[in-house]
Design an enzyme around this catalytic site. Structure first.
Site, PDB file in Angstrom:
ATOM      1  N   ARG A  24       0.819  -1.212   0.000  1.00  0.00           N
ATOM      2  CA  ARG A  24       0.000   0.000   0.000  1.00  0.00           C
ATOM      3  C   ARG A  24       0.850   1.258   0.000  1.00  0.00           C
ATOM      4  O   ARG A  24       0.294   2.367  -0.018  1.00  0.00           O
ATOM      5  CB  ARG A  24      -0.893   0.006   1.242  1.00  0.00           C
ATOM      6  CG  ARG A  24      -2.339  -0.391   0.989  1.00  0.00           C
ATOM      7  CD  ARG A  24      -3.049  -0.368   2.320  1.00  0.00           C
ATOM      8  NE  ARG A  24      -4.470  -0.206   2.235  1.00  0.00           N
ATOM      9  CZ  ARG A  24      -5.345  -1.212   2.268  1.00  0.00           C
ATOM     10  NH1 ARG A  24      -4.932  -2.451   2.315  1.00  0.00           N
ATOM     11  NH2 ARG A  24      -6.631  -0.968   2.242  1.00  0.00           N
ATOM     12  N   ARG A  79     -21.511  -2.719   2.457  1.00  0.00           N
ATOM     13  CA  ARG A  79     -20.761  -3.971   2.639  1.00  0.00           C
ATOM     14  C   ARG A  79     -21.115  -4.652   3.960  1.00  0.00           C
ATOM     15  O   ARG A  79     -21.182  -4.006   5.000  1.00  0.00           O
ATOM     16  CB  ARG A  79     -19.255  -3.679   2.607  1.00  0.00           C
ATOM     17  CG  ARG A  79     -18.423  -4.867   3.079  1.00  0.00           C
ATOM     18  CD  ARG A  79     -17.003  -4.841   2.603  1.00  0.00           C
ATOM     19  NE  ARG A  79     -16.243  -3.697   3.081  1.00  0.00           N
ATOM     20  CZ  ARG A  79     -15.009  -3.406   2.634  1.00  0.00           C
ATOM     21  NH1 ARG A  79     -14.433  -4.148   1.706  1.00  0.00           N
ATOM     22  NH2 ARG A  79     -14.382  -2.349   3.108  1.00  0.00           N
TER      23      ARG A  79
HETATM   24  P1  ADP Z   1     -10.187  -2.415   2.019  1.00  0.00           P
HETATM   25  O1  ADP Z   1     -10.424  -3.826   1.553  1.00  0.00           O
HETATM   26  O2  ADP Z   1     -11.453  -1.716   2.305  1.00  0.00           O
HETATM   27  O3  ADP Z   1      -9.245  -1.702   1.129  1.00  0.00           O
HETATM   28  P2  ADP Z   1      -8.463  -3.603   3.995  1.00  0.00           P
HETATM   29  O4  ADP Z   1      -9.249  -4.655   4.648  1.00  0.00           O
HETATM   30  O5  ADP Z   1      -7.497  -3.996   2.937  1.00  0.00           O
HETATM   31  O6  ADP Z   1      -9.481  -2.512   3.434  1.00  0.00           O
HETATM   32  O7  ADP Z   1      -7.676  -2.754   5.081  1.00  0.00           O
HETATM   33  C1  ADP Z   1      -8.310  -2.246   6.226  1.00  0.00           C
HETATM   34  C2  ADP Z   1      -7.322  -1.403   7.024  1.00  0.00           C
HETATM   35  O8  ADP Z   1      -6.215  -2.227   7.445  1.00  0.00           O
HETATM   36  C3  ADP Z   1      -6.663  -0.258   6.245  1.00  0.00           C
HETATM   37  O9  ADP Z   1      -7.468   0.902   6.262  1.00  0.00           O
HETATM   38  C4  ADP Z   1      -5.356  -0.077   7.034  1.00  0.00           C
HETATM   39  O10 ADP Z   1      -5.576   0.616   8.248  1.00  0.00           O
HETATM   40  C5  ADP Z   1      -4.996  -1.513   7.399  1.00  0.00           C
HETATM   41  N1  ADP Z   1      -4.130  -2.134   6.359  1.00  0.00           N
HETATM   42  C6  ADP Z   1      -4.429  -3.212   5.573  1.00  0.00           C
HETATM   43  N2  ADP Z   1      -3.405  -3.508   4.745  1.00  0.00           N
HETATM   44  C7  ADP Z   1      -2.433  -2.590   5.008  1.00  0.00           C
HETATM   45  C8  ADP Z   1      -1.143  -2.323   4.476  1.00  0.00           C
HETATM   46  N3  ADP Z   1      -0.625  -3.076   3.467  1.00  0.00           N
HETATM   47  N4  ADP Z   1      -0.427  -1.290   4.995  1.00  0.00           N
HETATM   48  C9  ADP Z   1      -0.915  -0.534   5.994  1.00  0.00           C
HETATM   49  N5  ADP Z   1      -2.123  -0.710   6.526  1.00  0.00           N
HETATM   50  C10 ADP Z   1      -2.888  -1.723   6.051  1.00  0.00           C
HETATM   51  P1  ADP Z   2     -12.279  -4.351  -1.283  1.00  0.00           P
HETATM   52  O1  ADP Z   2     -11.700  -5.681  -0.871  1.00  0.00           O
HETATM   53  O2  ADP Z   2     -11.572  -3.763  -2.473  1.00  0.00           O
HETATM   54  O3  ADP Z   2     -12.368  -3.383  -0.154  1.00  0.00           O
HETATM   55  P2  ADP Z   2     -14.845  -5.777  -1.474  1.00  0.00           P
HETATM   56  O4  ADP Z   2     -14.542  -6.959  -2.325  1.00  0.00           O
HETATM   57  O5  ADP Z   2     -14.971  -5.978  -0.017  1.00  0.00           O
HETATM   58  O6  ADP Z   2     -13.772  -4.605  -1.795  1.00  0.00           O
HETATM   59  O7  ADP Z   2     -16.172  -5.094  -2.046  1.00  0.00           O
HETATM   60  C1  ADP Z   2     -16.750  -3.973  -1.392  1.00  0.00           C
HETATM   61  C2  ADP Z   2     -18.288  -4.108  -1.417  1.00  0.00           C
HETATM   62  O8  ADP Z   2     -18.756  -3.951  -2.750  1.00  0.00           O
HETATM   63  C3  ADP Z   2     -18.800  -5.462  -0.939  1.00  0.00           C
HETATM   64  O9  ADP Z   2     -20.000  -5.260  -0.228  1.00  0.00           O
HETATM   65  C4  ADP Z   2     -19.067  -6.234  -2.231  1.00  0.00           C
HETATM   66  O10 ADP Z   2     -20.130  -7.164  -2.076  1.00  0.00           O
HETATM   67  C5  ADP Z   2     -19.437  -5.123  -3.211  1.00  0.00           C
HETATM   68  N1  ADP Z   2     -18.968  -5.367  -4.586  1.00  0.00           N
HETATM   69  C6  ADP Z   2     -17.797  -5.950  -4.988  1.00  0.00           C
HETATM   70  N2  ADP Z   2     -17.703  -5.949  -6.322  1.00  0.00           N
HETATM   71  C7  ADP Z   2     -18.828  -5.351  -6.801  1.00  0.00           C
HETATM   72  C8  ADP Z   2     -19.322  -5.046  -8.118  1.00  0.00           C
HETATM   73  N3  ADP Z   2     -18.636  -5.361  -9.229  1.00  0.00           N
HETATM   74  N4  ADP Z   2     -20.512  -4.423  -8.208  1.00  0.00           N
HETATM   75  C9  ADP Z   2     -21.216  -4.091  -7.096  1.00  0.00           C
HETATM   76  N5  ADP Z   2     -20.801  -4.345  -5.836  1.00  0.00           N
HETATM   77  C10 ADP Z   2     -19.635  -4.965  -5.686  1.00  0.00           C
END
Ligand code: ADP
Ligand code: ADP
Ligand code: ZN
Length: 216
Positions: free
Chosen positions: A88, A127
């Site tokens: 990240r 979500r």
């Molecule tokens: P999303 O799927 O919504 O992008 P993640 O589940 O990947 O969120 O991450 C949730 C939180 O965990 C981030 O907002 C950050 O605080 C922390 N995090 C996850 N991966 C990393 C990373 N590679 N470096 C720093 N913080 C991280």
């Molecule tokens: P990330 O890991 O990047 O944070 P997620 O896979 O958790 O994203 O997806 C975020 C939200 O959007 C979840 O509630 C998921 O069900 C929904 N979502 C994922 N892909 C799509 C899509 N192509 N269209 C609509 N909703 C989606």
């Protein structure tokens, strides 16, 4: 195969990664999931991580890199993996390259799922995650059959603490500032593959499949 699934919070990284993982049997490694597990267990690392995650800030590089290093040196990572939510920052990407390089390995492709900020907010605010198996749902775009419960294991669905709108807005700011520059980093080595993330889950998945076919 060693892949990175890249994109803003809510782009669909986790959703697509679990599809790719079931189709290709590729190990799915999510730093967000690992950090949330540490928070649940109440370890020292979990308490530290939570203070950043609750604000939508990044957990410090050395902490996250330690977790990734432990994970990708485990035996089951030998045949390949897919990183979701890591790297990240530029220092995380460089540390990863250095570590793989020591073993003569490298990342084959970075799949960047592109969606705009308004779509991110819509996706994240709806979500819901299964507390038992981690399956992902969306109250409008991908609702479970039985409201509030997981289709796969009947576990209870919950909303993540950091999925409130104000924290999401901060996560987006952090993404644009600290994470998006990685696209240029990977573009330079020719492994960045851009995917339009605004279609349905199926449409995005087929686009990713087309990219993966060309890699082999
Ligand atoms: P999303 O799927 O919504 O992008 P993640 O589940 O990947 O969120 O991450 C949730 C939180 O965990 C981030 O907002 C950050 O605080 C922390 N995090 C996850 N991966 C990393 C990373 N590679 N470096 C720093 N913080 C991280
Ligand atoms: P990330 O890991 O990047 O944070 P997620 O896979 O958790 O994203 O997806 C975020 C939200 O959007 C979840 O509630 C998921 O069900 C929904 N979502 C994922 N892909 C799509 C899509 N192509 N269209 C609509 N909703 C989606
Ligand atoms: Zn479940």
């Amino acid at each position: 195969m060693r892949l990175i699934i890249f994109g803003p919070p809510g782009a669909g990284k986790g959703t697509q990664a679990s599809r790719i993982s079931s189709r290709h049997g590729l190990l799915h490694i999510s730093t967000g999931d690992m950090l949330r597990a540490a928070v649940r267990e109440g370890t020292q690392l979990g308490r530290l991580a939570k203070s950043y995650m609750d604000k939508g800030e990044l957990v410090p590089d050395d902490v996250v890199f330690g977790i990734i290093k432990d994970r990708i040196t485990k035996a089951d990572s030998k045949d390949g993996f897919m990183l979701d939510g890591f790297p990240r920052t530029i220092p995380q990407a460089k540390a990863l390259d250095r570590m793989l390089g020591e073993e003569g390995l490298k990342i084959g492709a970075v799949i960047s799922i592109e969606v705009d900020d308004e779509e991110v907010v819509k996706r994240i605010s709806g979500r819901r995650v299964c507390e038992k198996c981690g399956a992902m749902y969306h109250i409008i775009f991908d609702p479970p059959k039985n409201s509030g419960y997981c289709d796969k294991c009947d576990g209870k669905l919950y909303q993540r603490d950091d999925d409130s709108e104000d924290v999401v807005r901060n996560r987006l700011r952090v993404y644009r500032k600290q994470t998006e520059p990685l696209k240029e980093y990977y573009e330079k080595t020719g492994i960045l593959k851009v995917v339009r993330g605004t279609g349905t889950v199926e449409e995005v998945f087929s686009e990713i499949e087309r990219i993966l076919e060309k890699l082999n």
